[in-house]
Design a protein around this motif. Structure first.
Motif, PDB file in Angstrom:
ATOM      1  N   GLN A 259     -29.019   5.192  56.809  1.00 24.36           N
ATOM      2  CA  GLN A 259     -29.477   4.986  55.430  1.00 24.36           C
ATOM      3  C   GLN A 259     -30.741   4.150  55.480  1.00 24.36           C
ATOM      4  OE1 GLN A 259     -26.313   3.406  53.046  1.00 24.36           O
ATOM      5  NE2 GLN A 259     -25.020   5.196  53.273  1.00 24.36           N
ATOM      6  N   PRO A 260     -31.899   4.812  55.626  1.00 25.88           N
ATOM      7  CA  PRO A 260     -33.158   4.062  55.730  1.00 25.88           C
ATOM      8  C   PRO A 260     -33.368   3.167  54.520  1.00 25.88           C
ATOM      9  CG  PRO A 260     -33.480   6.397  56.165  1.00 25.88           C
ATOM     10  CD  PRO A 260     -32.089   6.250  55.645  1.00 25.88           C
ATOM     11  N   ASP A 261     -33.930   2.004  54.791  1.00 22.81           N
ATOM     12  CA  ASP A 261     -34.167   1.015  53.744  1.00 22.81           C
ATOM     13  C   ASP A 261     -35.673   0.890  53.545  1.00 22.81           C
ATOM     14  OD1 ASP A 261     -32.645  -2.228  53.176  1.00 22.81           O
ATOM     15  OD2 ASP A 261     -34.327  -1.291  52.140  1.00 22.81           O
ATOM     16  N   ASP A 262     -36.140   0.933  52.313  1.00 18.33           N
ATOM     17  CA  ASP A 262     -37.570   0.775  52.071  1.00 18.33           C
ATOM     18  C   ASP A 262     -37.980  -0.690  51.885  1.00 18.33           C
ATOM     19  OD1 ASP A 262     -36.677   0.126  49.550  1.00 18.33           O
ATOM     20  OD2 ASP A 262     -37.604   1.852  48.544  1.00 18.33           O
ATOM     21  N   ASN A 263     -37.037  -1.590  52.116  1.00 18.50           N
ATOM     22  CA  ASN A 263     -37.290  -3.031  52.042  1.00 18.50           C
ATOM     23  C   ASN A 263     -37.715  -3.474  50.638  1.00 18.50           C
ATOM     24  OD1 ASN A 263     -36.991  -5.338  53.633  1.00 18.50           O
ATOM     25  ND2 ASN A 263     -39.199  -5.599  53.820  1.00 18.50           N
ATOM     26  N   ALA A 264     -37.346  -2.673  49.632  1.00 17.45           N
ATOM     27  CA  ALA A 264     -37.691  -3.036  48.258  1.00 17.45           C
ATOM     28  C   ALA A 264     -36.474  -2.897  47.356  1.00 17.45           C
ATOM     29  CB  ALA A 264     -38.826  -2.151  47.768  1.00 17.45           C
ATOM     30  N   GLY A 265     -35.313  -3.093  47.946  1.00 15.37           N
ATOM     31  CA  GLY A 265     -34.094  -3.048  47.155  1.00 15.37           C
ATOM     32  C   GLY A 265     -33.516  -1.662  46.965  1.00 15.37           C
TER      33      GLY A 265
ATOM     34  N   ALA B 197     -35.638  -2.066  60.757  1.00 14.67           N
ATOM     35  CA  ALA B 197     -36.531  -0.903  60.686  1.00 14.67           C
ATOM     36  C   ALA B 197     -37.411  -0.965  59.446  1.00 14.67           C
ATOM     37  CB  ALA B 197     -35.708   0.386  60.710  1.00 14.67           C
ATOM     38  N   ALA B 198     -36.814  -1.305  58.312  1.00 13.68           N
ATOM     39  CA  ALA B 198     -37.578  -1.353  57.060  1.00 13.68           C
ATOM     40  C   ALA B 198     -38.682  -2.407  57.110  1.00 13.68           C
ATOM     41  CB  ALA B 198     -36.640  -1.645  55.885  1.00 13.68           C
TER      42      ALA B 198
ATOM     43  N   PHE C 196     -40.385  -3.396  59.760  1.00 12.70           N
ATOM     44  CA  PHE C 196     -41.505  -2.915  60.566  1.00 12.70           C
ATOM     45  C   PHE C 196     -42.204  -1.728  59.911  1.00 12.70           C
ATOM     46  CE2 PHE C 196     -39.608  -5.578  63.830  1.00 12.70           C
ATOM     47  CZ  PHE C 196     -40.745  -6.121  64.408  1.00 12.70           C
ATOM     48  N   VAL C 197     -41.457  -0.920  59.177  1.00 14.91           N
ATOM     49  CA  VAL C 197     -42.097   0.158  58.419  1.00 14.91           C
ATOM     50  C   VAL C 197     -43.059  -0.430  57.394  1.00 14.91           C
ATOM     51  CG1 VAL C 197     -41.682   1.955  56.693  1.00 14.91           C
ATOM     52  CG2 VAL C 197     -40.287   1.882  58.772  1.00 14.91           C
ATOM     53  N   GLN C 198     -42.622  -1.488  56.701  1.00 16.88           N
ATOM     54  CA  GLN C 198     -43.486  -2.119  55.706  1.00 16.88           C
ATOM     55  C   GLN C 198     -44.720  -2.733  56.356  1.00 16.88           C
ATOM     56  OE1 GLN C 198     -43.229  -2.045  52.267  1.00 16.88           O
ATOM     57  NE2 GLN C 198     -45.328  -2.816  52.535  1.00 16.88           N
ATOM     58  N   ALA C 199     -44.527  -3.376  57.505  1.00 18.69           N
ATOM     59  CA  ALA C 199     -45.673  -3.972  58.201  1.00 18.69           C
ATOM     60  C   ALA C 199     -46.654  -2.902  58.643  1.00 18.69           C
ATOM     61  CB  ALA C 199     -45.192  -4.789  59.390  1.00 18.69           C
ATOM     62  N   ALA C 200     -46.122  -1.745  59.103  1.00 16.04           N
ATOM     63  CA  ALA C 200     -47.003  -0.648  59.512  1.00 16.04           C
ATOM     64  C   ALA C 200     -47.749  -0.075  58.310  1.00 16.04           C
ATOM     65  CB  ALA C 200     -46.186   0.450  60.199  1.00 16.04           C
ATOM     66  N   ALA C 201     -47.064   0.034  57.178  1.00 18.25           N
ATOM     67  CA  ALA C 201     -47.725   0.513  55.961  1.00 18.25           C
ATOM     68  C   ALA C 201     -48.832  -0.438  55.535  1.00 18.25           C
ATOM     69  CB  ALA C 201     -46.697   0.688  54.843  1.00 18.25           C
ATOM     70  N   ASP C 202     -48.586  -1.740  55.680  1.00 20.58           N
ATOM     71  CA  ASP C 202     -49.623  -2.726  55.370  1.00 20.58           C
ATOM     72  C   ASP C 202     -50.813  -2.570  56.321  1.00 20.58           C
ATOM     73  OD1 ASP C 202     -47.941  -3.680  53.412  1.00 20.58           O
ATOM     74  OD2 ASP C 202     -47.366  -5.502  54.510  1.00 20.58           O
ATOM     75  N   ALA C 203     -50.511  -2.272  57.587  1.00 21.35           N
ATOM     76  CA  ALA C 203     -51.588  -2.077  58.568  1.00 21.35           C
ATOM     77  C   ALA C 203     -52.415  -0.849  58.211  1.00 21.35           C
ATOM     78  CB  ALA C 203     -50.996  -1.935  59.972  1.00 21.35           C
TER      79      ALA C 203
ATOM     80  N   MET D 259     -38.069   7.950  60.452  1.00 22.18           N
ATOM     81  CA  MET D 259     -37.811   8.422  59.080  1.00 22.18           C
ATOM     82  C   MET D 259     -38.561   7.577  58.056  1.00 22.18           C
ATOM     83  SD  MET D 259     -33.723   9.055  59.657  1.00 22.18           S
ATOM     84  CE  MET D 259     -33.294   9.245  57.943  1.00 22.18           C
ATOM     85  N   GLY D 260     -38.515   6.254  58.234  1.00 23.52           N
ATOM     86  CA  GLY D 260     -39.174   5.365  57.290  1.00 23.52           C
ATOM     87  C   GLY D 260     -40.686   5.505  57.315  1.00 23.52           C
TER      88      GLY D 260
END
Length: 790
Positions: A657-663, A716-717, A719-726, A753-754
């Protein structure tokens, strides 16, 4: 000129004019049946000429009708033997000579070596039929082979790959074997290890004290002893195995005690694919991987109640299973009483595998009850390879038998280089031109025994490929034995030295494997790597090209109380993380969960507050250790990454269940605190919210498997967010995933997936290990890119 592949119609007059071409084929084309294949192909196309081995590959001259020459060249690639790997085919027209007939000529040793030794290959179907056929002259012969299978790298001294250059030189062929060897239409034409009962290697048994054990059939006696619970040291292709009956708990535990391998999983060999299916829940891809010529150990999901004793892989849902790859192993399983055998490297923990008869008897006398020996010399130690299906595709975990010394191509031309890798899971790489040649898995460079294995293997590959390095590449860590050795070795030879940061090398390895020059966003996630600031990195988001990198984000630093002791005792990392997150680590609740005393907690807190033997780390591997200590009560570990493996295994049945780190998901939160990349200030990933969520779930009685799954999803979420920021800061849309954490199936899936959900293109390792076994390949890529700009 020869019109190969041209579409214009050739006139009859042109076709009647004989043409002649010189063809150089480079790649793995020696010892794989390539010359008899070409001989048959030339006869089929009514071509004259010759073929011979040389140090560059195989040299062919062919003469005949232009149309037939074109068909011949096309089929060189399309119809090549199964063990061959063709890297290039160069064709040029030369004057016709009027030659008739096609010949196979003697090998030439001319110029610099640019061909490759084949890897050892599993017994082929034709040889297996002969092995088990009572009417065949090789029935039951434990060393049969042909040009399509058998030992190669482990018995070869140097190129060209011919019998005098192998350990089979000690066994003159009988008339029958020689006739096969000389016949271009025979499956054993120039099969260098060719032998039979009358002229080849032999087997015998000895006891632990070296006493001879009389046995008309050493294999049958070996089977009886295995079934009786004895520990056997069995000499194989690349070294000795220690073997016991995998259904005998007492025998397995006795092996663990004697080998000092208390928790690390043991590999299990079974008769065939049907037998493997009774042990593991295999996917079609895993079944295919098991049956490749490399025959790696495949890490697959174990079936409950499969009859294998629990002590083989304690606390681990995966079982390392593999199939026989040598005739001797097939003979062991020809007895229907044998269901599954532990086959583990014959050594004490972290020592090199034993290969010599006398060496084995000396080193293994306190472990093995009986030794099954043979007299074919092993020239190169080579452990079994390990592979797994990660995020739907095969991934090399340990690159050794069956893969080494096959070259891995590079995205650029490399000058002669030696890259020495890291400290754990040591693998060096030699490079020249378009290829890097990684050594077999060498183990951990923690003592002189390991270093001697390193030097022995390096001398062999340098001699084999005639590569004299002009530059030596090493990790930045000043405490690595490989770094110290590399600097001394380079200084003795007055060679250039290049230091490559650990995580840059990881990212570059994945980039080079996919032929990406960059820039990319690199997620380098592992346990330990020396950073440019002198701290211990391991949870990194990099903006990377092959020749340079910048640090965009990382996990917040926490102390490692006790330094390396914190790796062996994960409770220390748990206490450090909880202390950094604001918890009272002296509370009875936390002390109970960590199986720690109040005194221990006070000592560690003082160490951290005073920065005494408590180096700072951003390691994701240490975060996994800390979570395992809290969730599983894992106070100490018996082998590297044990805690993380068990935490991953705990969540194996929980849905992704991937998490988008935004709730909008189920993972614990990680706070990504922006930096100022343009000014060189990296973003920080604070895990205090993760710990608050995890501890709250523990108190609420949430299942441990669910907590483990939420932990993975949250990491995972983050690092996905950090990569999106990058991506937002740099405009880069490609992400590569590397580091030892990428062996974690769940993390690899969740990250991919994220990241894809954010519109990023994701690249993962396939042919080169994402862990430290792939580090030297990345070091080669970085150094070649840097030198290419000088």
């Amino acid at each position: 000129m020869l019109g190969f592949g041209r579409e214009d119609k050739l006139t009859q007059d042109t076709l009647q004019q004989p043409k002649r071409a010189a063809v150089l084929v480079c790649g793995v084309v020696q010892g794989v049946g390539f010359r008899p294949f070409v001989y048959r192909l030339a006869l089929e196309n009514q071509l004259a000429g010759f073929i011979g081995n040389d140090t560059g590959g195989v040299t062919i001259e062919i003469e005949g009708a232009e149309e037939q020459i074109a068909a011949f060249v096309a089929r060189l690639r399309s119809d090549a033997p199964p063990m061959a790997r063709i890297d290039s085919v160069a064709v040029r027209e030369i004057p016709a000579t009027g030659e008739h007939g096609f010949r196979i000529v003697s090998s030439q040793v001319l110029g610099q070596v640019s061909t490759g030794i084949p890897a050892d290959a599993a017994t082929c179907a034709d040889c297996l039929r002969e092995l088990l056929d009572p009417a065949d002259r090789r029935y039951g012969y434990p060393f049969l082979n042909c040009t399509n299978c058998g030992p190669r790298f482990t018995i070869t001294r140097r190129i060209p790959y011919d019998r005098p250059q192998t350990s089979m030189a000690a066994f003159p062929m009988c008339a029958a074997c020689q006739a096969e060897y000389d016949d271009p239409l025979n499956r054993r034409f120039h099969a260098q290890p060719n032998a039979c009962w009358d002229c080849g290697p032999r087997l015998w048994l000895v006891g632990a004290k070296g006493e001879a054990i009389a046995a008309d059939d050493p294999v049958a006696s070996c089977i009886d002893r295995l079934l009786a619970g004895h520990i056997l040291a069995i000499k194989g292709i690349g070294g000795f195995h220690l073997s016991v009956d995998a259904t005998n708990e007492a025998a397995v535990m006795r092996l663990r005690d004697r080998k000092h391998r208390y928790g690390k999983p043991l590999a299990v060999m079974v008769r065939d694919l049907d037998a493997a299916r009774t042990l593991c829940d295999l996917t079609a891809e895993e079944e295919a991987l098991l049956q490749t010529a490399a025959r790696p150990i495949v890490l697959a999901r174990a079936l409950a109640g499969n009859g294998i004793v629990a002590s083989i892989a304690p606390g681990n849902p995966w079982l390392g299973v593999f199939l026989p790859y040598a005739p001797l192993q097939h003979l062991l399983f020809a007895d229907s009483r044998v269901r599954a055998l532990v086959m583990t490297s014959a050594n004490l923990s972290e020592e090199p595998i034993a290969i010599d008869n006398d060496e084995a008897r000396m080193r293994l006398a306190e472990i093995a009850d009986v030794f099954l020996l043979h007299d074919r010399e092993i020239l190169q130690r080579c452990d079994d390879s390990v592979a797994a299906l990660v995020d739907g595709a095969p991934q090399v975990v340990r690159r050794a038998r069956g893969y080494v010394p096959l070259g891995v191509d590079l995205p650029m031309e490399a000058p002669p280089l030696l890259a020495v890798g890291g400290h754990l899971k040591s693998v060096f790489a030699l490079a020249r031109g378009k290829f890097a040649y990684q050594s077999q898995h060498l183990g951990d460079l923690e003592n002189l025994t390991g270093l001697e294995f390193f030097k022995e293997s390096l001398a062999h590959l340098m001699h084999t490929f005639e590569i004299e390095p002009e530059t030596v590449v090493h990790d930045m860590h000043p405490g690595y034995l490989s770094t110290t050795w590399a600097k001394e070795w380079a200084q003795e030879r007055n060679l250039r030295v290049i230091a490559v940061q650990h995580h840059h090398a990881h990212v570059a390895a994945c980039m080079a494997e996919h032929r990406i020059n960059g820039p990319v966003i690199g997620l380098a996630l592992d346990g330990t790597g020396y950073g440019t600031d002198g701290r211990i990195w391991g949870g990194e988001v990099l903006i990377s090209s092959l020749d340079t990198f910048e640090r965009f984000a990382h996990l917040d630093y926490v102390p490692m109380p006790g330094s390396d002791a914190a790796i062996r005792e994960p409770w220390r990392m748990a206490l450090a993380h909880l202390h950094a997150a604001g918890f009272d680590v002296a509370s009875s609740e936390i002390l109970q969960r960590l199986h720690a005393t109040e005194h221990e907690a006070r000592v560690l807190v003082r160490m951290m507050e005073r920065s005494v033997n408590a180096p700072l780390t951003s390691s994701l591997g240490r975060l996994f250790d800390a979570a395992a200590a809290v969730v599983l009560g894992r106070r100490t570990v018996d082998y590297e990454a044990q805690a993380a493996i068990e935490l991953e295994g705990l969540a194996v049945d929980e849905a992704d269940q991937p998490d988008d780190n935004a709730g909008n998901g189920t993972g614990y939160d990680i706070a990504v605190i922006p930096g100022d990349w343009a000014k060189g200030e990296a973003a920080r990933m604070n895990v205090a919210p993760l710990w608050r969520g995890l501890m709250s779930d523990l108190e609420a009685g949430v299942s441990k498997s669910r907590i483990a799954a939420r932990f993975h999803a949250g990491v995972a979420a983050g690092f996905v967010q950090a990569a999106a920021d990058a991506r937002a800061a740099s405009g880069i849309g490609q992400v590569v995933l590397s580091g030892g954490v990428m062996h974690n199936r769940r993390m690899a899936r969740l990250l991919r997936m994220g990241l894809e959900a954010k519109g990023l293109q994701v690249f993962q390792h396939r042919r080169v290990s994402p862990g430290d076994g792939g580090l030297s390949y990345g070091q080669v890529a970085v150094a070649a890119a840097m030198l290419g700009k000088i």
